[in-house]
Design a protein around this motif. Sequence first.
Motif, PDB file in Angstrom:
ATOM      1  N   TRP A  67       7.223  -2.698 -10.413  1.00 55.40           N
ATOM      2  CA  TRP A  67       7.244  -2.951  -8.975  1.00 55.40           C
ATOM      3  C   TRP A  67       6.937  -1.727  -8.119  1.00 55.40           C
ATOM      4  O   TRP A  67       7.159  -1.751  -6.928  1.00 55.40           O
ATOM      5  CB  TRP A  67       8.639  -3.485  -8.585  1.00 55.40           C
ATOM      6  N   ASP A  68       6.508  -0.612  -8.724  1.00 54.95           N
ATOM      7  CA  ASP A  68       6.340   0.640  -7.970  1.00 54.95           C
ATOM      8  C   ASP A  68       7.687   1.199  -7.539  1.00 54.95           C
ATOM      9  O   ASP A  68       7.820   1.777  -6.461  1.00 54.95           O
ATOM     10  CB  ASP A  68       5.423   0.433  -6.744  1.00 54.95           C
ATOM     11  N   TYR A  69       8.691   1.036  -8.383  1.00 57.83           N
ATOM     12  CA  TYR A  69      10.037   1.519  -8.044  1.00 57.83           C
ATOM     13  C   TYR A  69      10.231   2.975  -8.470  1.00 57.83           C
ATOM     14  O   TYR A  69      10.892   3.287  -9.464  1.00 57.83           O
ATOM     15  CB  TYR A  69      11.098   0.639  -8.704  1.00 57.83           C
ATOM     16  N   THR A  70       9.684   3.867  -7.680  1.00 57.16           N
ATOM     17  CA  THR A  70       9.858   5.286  -7.963  1.00 57.16           C
ATOM     18  C   THR A  70      11.326   5.713  -7.881  1.00 57.16           C
ATOM     19  O   THR A  70      12.111   5.133  -7.134  1.00 57.16           O
ATOM     20  CB  THR A  70       9.119   6.147  -6.925  1.00 57.16           C
ATOM     21  N   ALA A  71      11.660   6.725  -8.641  1.00 51.34           N
ATOM     22  CA  ALA A  71      12.948   7.409  -8.482  1.00 51.34           C
ATOM     23  C   ALA A  71      12.675   8.837  -8.004  1.00 51.34           C
ATOM     24  O   ALA A  71      13.288   9.795  -8.463  1.00 51.34           O
ATOM     25  CB  ALA A  71      13.736   7.401  -9.784  1.00 51.34           C
ATOM     26  N   PRO A 125      17.077   5.391  -4.967  1.00 52.58           N
ATOM     27  CA  PRO A 125      15.653   5.221  -5.245  1.00 52.58           C
ATOM     28  C   PRO A 125      15.137   3.910  -4.649  1.00 52.58           C
ATOM     29  O   PRO A 125      15.896   3.135  -4.079  1.00 52.58           O
ATOM     30  CB  PRO A 125      15.579   5.212  -6.769  1.00 52.58           C
ATOM     31  N   LYS A 126      13.843   3.667  -4.822  1.00 47.09           N
ATOM     32  CA  LYS A 126      13.245   2.488  -4.207  1.00 47.09           C
ATOM     33  C   LYS A 126      13.882   1.178  -4.645  1.00 47.09           C
ATOM     34  O   LYS A 126      13.854   0.197  -3.912  1.00 47.09           O
ATOM     35  CB  LYS A 126      11.747   2.433  -4.556  1.00 47.09           C
ATOM     36  N   ASN A 127      14.446   1.138  -5.855  1.00 47.83           N
ATOM     37  CA  ASN A 127      14.826  -0.160  -6.426  1.00 47.83           C
ATOM     38  C   ASN A 127      16.036  -0.821  -5.783  1.00 47.83           C
ATOM     39  O   ASN A 127      16.419  -1.924  -6.159  1.00 47.83           O
ATOM     40  CB  ASN A 127      15.008  -0.048  -7.947  1.00 47.83           C
ATOM     41  N   PRO A 150      -0.871   1.441 -14.308  1.00 50.67           N
ATOM     42  CA  PRO A 150      -0.706   0.638 -13.098  1.00 50.67           C
ATOM     43  C   PRO A 150       0.733   0.163 -12.927  1.00 50.67           C
ATOM     44  O   PRO A 150       1.566   0.382 -13.801  1.00 50.67           O
ATOM     45  CB  PRO A 150      -1.645  -0.546 -13.352  1.00 50.67           C
ATOM     46  N   TRP A 151       0.981  -0.488 -11.783  1.00 46.69           N
ATOM     47  CA  TRP A 151       2.338  -0.959 -11.516  1.00 46.69           C
ATOM     48  C   TRP A 151       2.810  -1.966 -12.562  1.00 46.69           C
ATOM     49  O   TRP A 151       3.975  -1.983 -12.930  1.00 46.69           O
ATOM     50  CB  TRP A 151       2.406  -1.655 -10.152  1.00 46.69           C
ATOM     51  N   THR A 152       1.911  -2.829 -12.975  1.00 47.81           N
ATOM     52  CA  THR A 152       2.305  -3.960 -13.821  1.00 47.81           C
ATOM     53  C   THR A 152       2.439  -3.540 -15.278  1.00 47.81           C
ATOM     54  O   THR A 152       1.507  -3.024 -15.888  1.00 47.81           O
ATOM     55  CB  THR A 152       1.255  -5.078 -13.723  1.00 47.81           C
ATOM     56  N   GLY A 161       8.312   9.138 -10.683  1.00 49.29           N
ATOM     57  CA  GLY A 161       7.736   7.999  -9.976  1.00 49.29           C
ATOM     58  C   GLY A 161       7.409   6.805 -10.848  1.00 49.29           C
ATOM     59  O   GLY A 161       7.801   6.696 -12.011  1.00 49.29           O
ATOM     60  N   ASN A 162       6.647   5.888 -10.247  1.00 47.83           N
ATOM     61  CA  ASN A 162       6.340   4.585 -10.827  1.00 47.83           C
ATOM     62  C   ASN A 162       5.254   4.653 -11.898  1.00 47.83           C
ATOM     63  O   ASN A 162       4.575   5.668 -12.049  1.00 47.83           O
ATOM     64  CB  ASN A 162       5.877   3.635  -9.728  1.00 47.83           C
ATOM     65  N   GLY A 163       5.062   3.517 -12.560  1.00 48.90           N
ATOM     66  CA  GLY A 163       4.014   3.410 -13.569  1.00 48.90           C
ATOM     67  C   GLY A 163       2.639   3.228 -12.953  1.00 48.90           C
ATOM     68  O   GLY A 163       2.487   2.731 -11.848  1.00 48.90           O
ATOM     69  N   LEU A 221       0.810  -1.187   0.000  1.00 41.31           N
ATOM     70  CA  LEU A 221       0.000   0.000   0.000  1.00 41.31           C
ATOM     71  C   LEU A 221       0.845   1.238   0.000  1.00 41.31           C
ATOM     72  O   LEU A 221       0.399   2.279   0.355  1.00 41.31           O
ATOM     73  CB  LEU A 221      -0.881  -0.067   1.191  1.00 41.31           C
ATOM     74  N   ILE A 222       2.008   1.110  -0.362  1.00 39.76           N
ATOM     75  CA  ILE A 222       2.924   2.196  -0.339  1.00 39.76           C
ATOM     76  C   ILE A 222       2.903   2.968  -1.542  1.00 39.76           C
ATOM     77  O   ILE A 222       3.709   2.801  -2.391  1.00 39.76           O
ATOM     78  CB  ILE A 222       4.270   1.600  -0.434  1.00 39.76           C
ATOM     79  N   LEU A 223       2.104   3.746  -1.617  1.00 38.99           N
ATOM     80  CA  LEU A 223       1.938   4.281  -2.904  1.00 38.99           C
ATOM     81  C   LEU A 223       2.491   5.620  -3.038  1.00 38.99           C
ATOM     82  O   LEU A 223       3.097   6.142  -2.171  1.00 38.99           O
ATOM     83  CB  LEU A 223       0.553   4.258  -3.109  1.00 38.99           C
ATOM     84  N   VAL A 224       2.199   6.066  -4.150  1.00 35.78           N
ATOM     85  CA  VAL A 224       2.792   7.302  -4.366  1.00 35.78           C
ATOM     86  C   VAL A 224       2.046   8.181  -5.290  1.00 35.78           C
ATOM     87  O   VAL A 224       1.162   7.776  -5.953  1.00 35.78           O
ATOM     88  CB  VAL A 224       4.087   7.045  -4.961  1.00 35.78           C
ATOM     89  N   PRO A 225       2.431   9.322  -5.346  1.00 35.25           N
ATOM     90  CA  PRO A 225       1.758  10.327  -6.089  1.00 35.25           C
ATOM     91  C   PRO A 225       2.014  10.450  -7.623  1.00 35.25           C
ATOM     92  O   PRO A 225       3.093  10.211  -8.044  1.00 35.25           O
ATOM     93  CB  PRO A 225       2.253  11.558  -5.446  1.00 35.25           C
ATOM     94  N   ALA A 246      -0.292   8.432  -8.649  1.00 33.85           N
ATOM     95  CA  ALA A 246      -0.119   7.354  -9.637  1.00 33.85           C
ATOM     96  C   ALA A 246      -0.999   6.152  -9.331  1.00 33.85           C
ATOM     97  O   ALA A 246      -1.594   5.560 -10.231  1.00 33.85           O
ATOM     98  CB  ALA A 246       1.345   6.929  -9.709  1.00 33.85           C
ATOM     99  N   GLU A 247      -1.100   5.793  -8.073  1.00 33.25           N
ATOM    100  CA  GLU A 247      -1.869   4.590  -7.741  1.00 33.25           C
ATOM    101  C   GLU A 247      -3.346   4.745  -8.068  1.00 33.25           C
ATOM    102  O   GLU A 247      -4.059   3.771  -8.263  1.00 33.25           O
ATOM    103  CB  GLU A 247      -1.678   4.238  -6.265  1.00 33.25           C
ATOM    104  N   PHE A 248      -3.816   5.990  -8.091  1.00 30.01           N
ATOM    105  CA  PHE A 248      -5.221   6.217  -8.429  1.00 30.01           C
ATOM    106  C   PHE A 248      -5.423   6.342  -9.938  1.00 30.01           C
ATOM    107  O   PHE A 248      -6.551   6.384 -10.412  1.00 30.01           O
ATOM    108  CB  PHE A 248      -5.730   7.473  -7.729  1.00 30.01           C
TER     109      PHE A 248
END
Length: 724
Positions: free
Chosen positions: A342-346, A369-371, A301-303, A297-299, A17-21, A220-222
């Motif tokens: 993977w939701d790997y934001t930079a 970054p997250k990765n 959706p994530w996948t 940030g991440n994509g 649930l770690i999402l991001v904007p 982003a998650e929304f």
Amino acid sequence: MNRWVLALIAVALIAVLILVPDYGEQDSTTQEVGQDVATQTPSATTIAQIDDARIIDADNEPNSWLAYGRDYQEQRFSPLTDVNKDSVADLGLAWSKTLTTKFALEATPIMVDGILFFSSPFSVVHAADAKTGAEVWTYDPQVPKDFMRKACCGPVSRGVAVYKGRVYVATLDGRLVAINATDGTQIWEVDTIIDRTRNYSITGAPRAARGKIYIGNGGAEFGVRGYVTAYDADSGEQAWRFYTVPGNPAMPFEHPEMEMAAETWKGGEWWEIGGGGTVWNSIVYDPDFNNVYLGVGNGAPWTRAIRSPGGGDNLFLASIVALDADTGVMKWYYQTTPGDNWDYTAVQDMMLADMEVDGQQRKVLMQAPKNGFFYVIDRSNGELLRANPYVTTTWATHVDMDTGRPVENPETDYSNEPQWILPGPLGGHNWQAMSYNADTGIVYFPAQENPLLYAMNEEFKATGLFKRNPGTMNLGIELANIAQLMGEHIDKAPAAKGYLKAFNPLTGEDLWSVEHPHYWNGGVMASKGGLVFQGDAMGKFKAYDADDGKVLWGFDAFASILGPPMSYSVDGEQYVVVLTGMGGGDHFGGHTTDTAAIKYGNFARVLAFKLGGSQTISAPTILDRTIPAQPELTASTEDVTRGNHLYHQVCAICHGALVRSAGAIPDLRFMTPGRHEAFNQIVVDGILASTGMASFADILTNIDSERIRQYVISRALEDQAAAD
Ligand code: CA
């Protein structure tokens, strides 16, 4: 399942649930709501006159803290030395200030002219006397409380920019506001959001340079499309806007970089879901090259199988993008995670430095970054110089230094079978600040190993279709059934760990590393006094020896800490300040470690320390964590399962996986009989909207709501039974 198994599941769920904007499209408007500050309030010209030259020369006024990361390099290294290894034992609380909010304080205060400027939840701005904490003024942008539903990670705010007599704050609901630094009156505000049908939000601090204010957003998650906008600091007029991902390719490209980026997105209709790529945290100005760096940030959706089924790198997701600060034209980019899955934001903080690399003097940019890889990049051209792992990375074996690309690990491909992967979506490092000592070349930062069981969305696997749900998260991984899936794979789950690291970015080695009881801890500030300051989830604020990690001083704040420490000096006395409160990624809850937020509740305080300080904070009452008697569980097993799925799709992001909150948001297992009775009115009718609990009538029926309540009861009963 026994307790620790549940705990592990919960930890991993949190990670989910770690999402991001992130963002969308249309011109912003400027509304003049006040007179020009210079003509209306002459004194405004006398305080907070921070400009580019002063921030560039910040070392010449070490008593101040002039910008988010202290100066444009954002190294967060205090040059002050009164508080040092020898004197720190005498450090004590000089003053404290308790705010009324129950949410986390995440801001870095700015200190100039004896006044601290900082923001608190719902983007409220405070000016306080730096010596006493006394209020100078408070500005409330009146963000609707139920807007919180549109933000992934709480109504937090990471700070303000102070520039030429004004304070700039970006509001949770997407406005950029200019405030008179002298009296707290609003000068202008602009709407930065391009599409109000999408859940854009802002939690990040604006940055100021070149007469402009730079701001991005989250969501982003929304399902939004990322962009950053530069506004004229004086008038609020838009100077330029840079999109981070392409929109609908049937429409004209907004700028040439989008044509290039669009070639890296293949198949799918990512623009329907949003694409992602939000810049929700780090934007850094570089006076050496007149660049602005965006942490993307991440994509969404994530996948990537859903987002870009034909493959491709999906620029500029998970990238560091260098733009001309005046025009917004791209100069170079480096993508940390091509084809993010993977939701790997930079979006994590970026620091600028001058250092010798392989015998050559370089001007570099650093980011963790997250990765899980720590990057050192030449900021003159974007050349990759180092990419050492700083935590366990199971998604990739290494970064190929010839190609600059990570080599993905085929053994953790989750296309077909669920996989525990490190780092999880909370990242090996998140937004919590890091600090760099240029004298020693060591970076200090909070790192974590926090896995997630990544599984493809079950409906997409069955049907090949994925439809954006505008009312909730759109991750592409399986959320509804995640509790059961994690239970099935729990035997392979890596344990969650958290560290304070002293890391050499060139060798990739730890100088030292301290393991914390909980993974989600505070930001870091190192100082010329040979100290490293950090607060932790357990409520302790500590000073570590920068050379060996030994604890030299500690203070029990009785409040979990995420915020970054900062330091300044007034009337010859050095102060160290940190803001408290649990939130961000961990208010999703579930970790059973006895954090301060769980043990005492969540407290939002400003704590200011100085040598000889003798103030105290009285210990709060330890909360009774005995789960109360529950109403009768009347639903069928099938309906409880339905409630479980709905809960994890809609509610868990705030109230916590497995109905275990981390302290900032009510833990539903502790609901009173009255709350149970009013459950549908709360969830569907929105009778608590003024507290932040919005109505979910657009996506939940009364029947859904009752199923969720029955699932909550079932979880409470399980935990009750386990405690007996
Ligand atoms: Ca995210």
